[in-house]
Design a protein around this motif. Structure first.
Motif, short mmCIF file in Angstrom:
data_model
loop_
_atom_site.label_atom_id
_atom_site.label_comp_id
_atom_site.label_asym_id
_atom_site.label_seq_id
_atom_site.Cartn_x
_atom_site.Cartn_y
_atom_site.Cartn_z
N ARG A 256 -3.24 -85.80 -9.40
CA ARG A 256 -4.61 -85.55 -8.97
C ARG A 256 -4.97 -84.06 -9.00
N ILE A 257 -3.96 -83.18 -9.04
CA ILE A 257 -4.26 -81.74 -8.97
C ILE A 257 -3.87 -81.00 -10.25
N VAL A 258 -3.41 -81.74 -11.26
CA VAL A 258 -3.02 -81.10 -12.53
C VAL A 258 -4.08 -81.40 -13.57
N LYS A 259 -4.53 -80.36 -14.24
CA LYS A 259 -5.67 -80.49 -15.15
C LYS A 259 -5.28 -80.32 -16.62
N GLY A 260 -6.20 -80.70 -17.49
CA GLY A 260 -6.09 -80.43 -18.92
C GLY A 260 -4.87 -81.05 -19.56
N SER A 261 -4.17 -80.26 -20.37
CA SER A 261 -3.02 -80.76 -21.14
C SER A 261 -1.72 -80.72 -20.34
N LEU A 262 -1.79 -80.31 -19.09
CA LEU A 262 -0.58 -80.21 -18.28
C LEU A 262 -0.20 -81.56 -17.68
N SER A 263 1.09 -81.69 -17.43
CA SER A 263 1.61 -82.92 -16.85
C SER A 263 2.66 -82.58 -15.80
N VAL A 264 3.13 -83.61 -15.12
CA VAL A 264 4.10 -83.45 -14.03
C VAL A 264 5.42 -84.08 -14.45
N ASP A 265 6.49 -83.33 -14.34
CA ASP A 265 7.83 -83.84 -14.65
C ASP A 265 8.62 -83.87 -13.34
N ILE A 266 8.87 -85.07 -12.82
CA ILE A 266 9.53 -85.24 -11.53
C ILE A 266 11.05 -85.32 -11.72
N SER A 267 11.76 -84.44 -11.00
CA SER A 267 13.23 -84.46 -11.04
C SER A 267 13.82 -85.11 -9.78
N TYR A 268 13.02 -85.18 -8.75
CA TYR A 268 13.45 -85.80 -7.48
C TYR A 268 13.79 -87.27 -7.75
N ASN A 269 14.99 -87.70 -7.36
CA ASN A 269 15.45 -89.04 -7.73
C ASN A 269 15.96 -89.84 -6.54
N ILE A 270 16.31 -91.08 -6.81
CA ILE A 270 16.70 -92.01 -5.75
C ILE A 270 17.86 -91.49 -4.93
N GLU A 271 18.80 -90.81 -5.56
CA GLU A 271 19.96 -90.29 -4.83
C GLU A 271 19.56 -89.28 -3.77
N GLN A 272 18.39 -88.67 -3.94
CA GLN A 272 17.92 -87.68 -2.98
C GLN A 272 17.07 -88.29 -1.86
N TRP A 273 16.73 -89.56 -2.01
CA TRP A 273 15.91 -90.21 -0.98
C TRP A 273 16.66 -90.27 0.35
#
Length: 335
Positions: A256-273
């Motif tokens: 919701r806060i990233v604009k244009g050609s940018l994207s979000v790459d999430i590294s946070y994973n289940i093991e960190q939950w």
């Protein structure tokens, strides 16, 4: 034969007694900017001395969802108002706004003065954490809508202020920026319809002892949503964007806060939950994708910074308070 309002389902006298019972505790929490007294037709707040160059008012309204049902079933309203304040205040923080004041709306089948006082007390606690007054509200007794006398619903409303030149998200978010998360206290106030369904099908009573921290399930579930005002304003000058992690999860809200050609790459994973979320995933058979779409999975608020500012962030917080959850990428580089 005559008929009156009380016979129709609205007890004016009891409503007045409730207002009288909360008048002092609300009025004593007024700041110097509040104009007038509690119980006026509208709440008034003086912004003339706030020293904001180009002031923009930012508002939000929210509720606590069906978490209120859990509170009702175990008769514990000691923290549900904190959730109400948090859900609204955390949203306007995402625009860089400092909260100014709060209003509430309480709807119920029948006025229970004791329970409603506990709710108001917890709303005031949330307001105090946020540094704002509760300047007004509404209490509605609607037995025809809320069929059970004990049924309650809550809504909250917050207004904040920000200099127009400092509004978030900023336009300088770029490929390579990192995303950091503030940890949550638990489920916060999202996903409770699913949680309640799981508990019902597994035959778990909210008052049973949980497998976590020696606490009951109700203590775990009703742990209040964290309010991130103090944390955010320690680093507001270096933050490029903020996302409140509610329904939609980490990825859905960051998008919701990233604009244009940018994207979000999430590294946070289940093991960190946190273990609580792992339990819901593995033992309760809520699949991982659904978990990530519905719950915060341990991250209550996330923010974007330049990698060069990471050490500045670390100077304000302990390592166990924050976690790097991903980075900003050019959309063409993300699978």
């Amino acid at each position: 034969m005559t008929i009156n309002y009380k016979q129709s389902g609205v007890d004016i006298e009891k409503g007045d007694l409730f207002i009288d019972s909360i008048n002092k505790k609300i009025s004593t929490n007024f700041s110097k900017n509040v104009i007038g007294k509690f119980g006026s037709f509208g709440g008034s707040f003086d912004i003339s001395n706030l020293n904001v160059n180009n002031p923009v008012l930012v508002s939000s309204t929210d509720g606590v969802g069906t978490k209120i049902i859990v509170a009702n079933q175990v008769n514990d309203f000691s923290s549900i108002g904190i959730d109400l304040v948090a859900m609204c205040v955390n949203d306007i923080l995402c625009h860089g706004a400092r909260p100014l004041f709060f209003l509430d709306y309480i709807a119920t089948g029948i006025i229970n003065i004791e329970n409603l006082n506990k709710i108001v007390d917890s709303i005031i606690k949330g307001c105090n954490t946020s540094g704002i007054p509760l300047i007004g509200g509404e209490t509605a007794e609607m037995k025809e809508i809320y069929k059970k006398d004990t049924d309650i619903d809550l809504s909250g409303f917050v207004v904040g202020i920000v200099d127009k030149e400092k509004m978030l998200p900023r336009d300088n978010v770029k490929d390579g920026d990192i995303i950091i998360g503030f940890k949550s206290s638990g489920f916060h106030s999202n996903g409770f319809t699913l949680i309640r369904k799981v508990f019902s099908e597994m035959g778990i009573d909210y008052k049973d002892n949980s497998i976590f921290y020696g606490k009951s399930w109700s203590d775990i579930l009703l742990k209040p949503t964290l309010i991130y005002v103090n944390e955010i304003f320690k680093i507001i000058d270096i933050v490029k964007g903020i996302a409140h992690i509610t329904g939609g999860g980490l990825l859905g809200n960051l998008k919701r806060i990233v604009k244009g050609s940018l994207s979000v790459d999430i590294s946070y994973n289940i093991e960190q939950w946190p273990d609580l979320f792992k339990w819901l995933n593995k033992e309760c058979k809520v699949n991982s994708e659904e978990m990530k779409r519905v719950f915060n999975c341990g991250i209550g608020m996330s923010f974007i910074i330049d990698p060069n500012d990471y050490n500045k962030v670390l100077s304000f917080f302990e390592n166990d308070e924050i976690v790097v959850v991903g980075k900003i990428c050019d959309a063409t580089t993300v699978n």
